[in-house]
Design a protein around this motif. Structure first.
Motif, short mmCIF file in Angstrom:
data_model
loop_
_atom_site.label_atom_id
_atom_site.label_comp_id
_atom_site.label_asym_id
_atom_site.label_seq_id
_atom_site.Cartn_x
_atom_site.Cartn_y
_atom_site.Cartn_z
N GLY A 14 45.47 -10.39 -24.89
CA GLY A 14 46.89 -10.28 -25.22
C GLY A 14 47.48 -9.00 -24.66
N GLY A 15 46.72 -7.93 -24.71
CA GLY A 15 47.21 -6.63 -24.25
C GLY A 15 46.93 -6.42 -22.77
N SER A 16 47.75 -5.61 -22.16
CA SER A 16 47.54 -5.26 -20.75
C SER A 16 48.25 -3.96 -20.47
N LYS A 17 47.57 -3.08 -19.75
CA LYS A 17 48.21 -1.81 -19.39
C LYS A 17 49.25 -2.00 -18.31
N GLY A 18 48.94 -2.85 -17.32
CA GLY A 18 49.82 -3.00 -16.17
C GLY A 18 51.06 -3.83 -16.44
N ILE A 19 50.88 -5.08 -16.83
CA ILE A 19 51.99 -5.99 -17.08
C ILE A 19 51.84 -6.53 -18.50
N LYS A 20 52.78 -6.18 -19.36
CA LYS A 20 52.69 -6.59 -20.76
C LYS A 20 52.72 -8.12 -20.88
#
Length: 149
Positions: A14-20
Motif C-alpha cells: 500500500g505504501g510507496s516512497k516514490g509514487i503514493k
C-alpha cells in the motif's frame, strides 16, 4: 505431462516512497494491479493467482478482479522489507491450503507484460528444466541485478 501446481504471486504494498498508492493508479481506466492479475489469469499454465498486500483497498480490488488474496503483515511491507520475505510469507500461507510446485513472482509495476510473455517464459522454464528463470529489461534504473557467473 504431470500436473504442475503453478501459483502466481503478486506483491503489492500500500505504501510507496516514490509514487503514493502506485498500485491503484489507473492506466487505461484500470488500476495498475489489474494488469498483472489479468495477464497471470490469462496464462493457462498458471493455476492460481494471488495478491499479497498490507492494503485492504488493494486486496479488495484484487479480489474483485478474481485474484486470491493474502493479507501481508506490516513488518513485511515496509520500504526496507525484501520481496523475498513477502514471497516466502505468501508461499507459507498458500501451502496450508494448496499443493504448490512452482511460483511465478510477478511485479505489479510491469503492466505491459502479457499472457504470451508469461506462457513463453514458463514453456522455456519447463522445457529446459531450469530451477529458476528471471526476466527483466535493461534500463538505467537504480535497482539492478548483477550477472555473476
Amino acid at each position: 505431462m504431470l500436473e504442475k501446481n503453478v501459483h502466481a504471486i503478486i506483491l503489492a504494498r500500500g505504501g510507496s516512497k516514490g509514487i503514493k498508492n502506485k498500485n491503484l493508479i489507473t492506466i487505461k481506466k484500470k488500476p495498475l494491479i489489474y494488469w498483472s492479475i489479468k495477464s497471470a489469469q490469462s496464462c493457462k499454465t498458471i493455476n492460481k493467482v494471488w495478491v499479497s498486500s498490507d492494503s485492504d483497498k488493494i486486496l479488495n480490488l484484487s479480489k474483485k478482479f478474481g485474484a486470491n488474496i493474502i493479507k501481508r503483515p506490516k513488518n513485511l511491507a515496509s520500504d526496507s522489507s525484501s520481496s523475498e520475505s513477502g514471497w516466502l510469507h505468501s508461499i507459507n500461507y498458500i501451502k496450508k491450503k494448496f499443493q504448490i510446485d512452482y511460483v511465478v513472482a510477478i511485479q505489479a509495476t510491469s503492466p505491459l507484460r502479457g499472457r504470451k510473455d508469461l506462457s513463453d517464459a514458463l514453456k522455456k522454464f519447463f522445457i529446459k528444466k531450469n530451477d529458476s528463470l528471471f526476466s527483466c529489461s535493461i534500463n538505467e534504473a537504480y535497482f539492478r541485478w548483477k550477472i555473476n557467473g
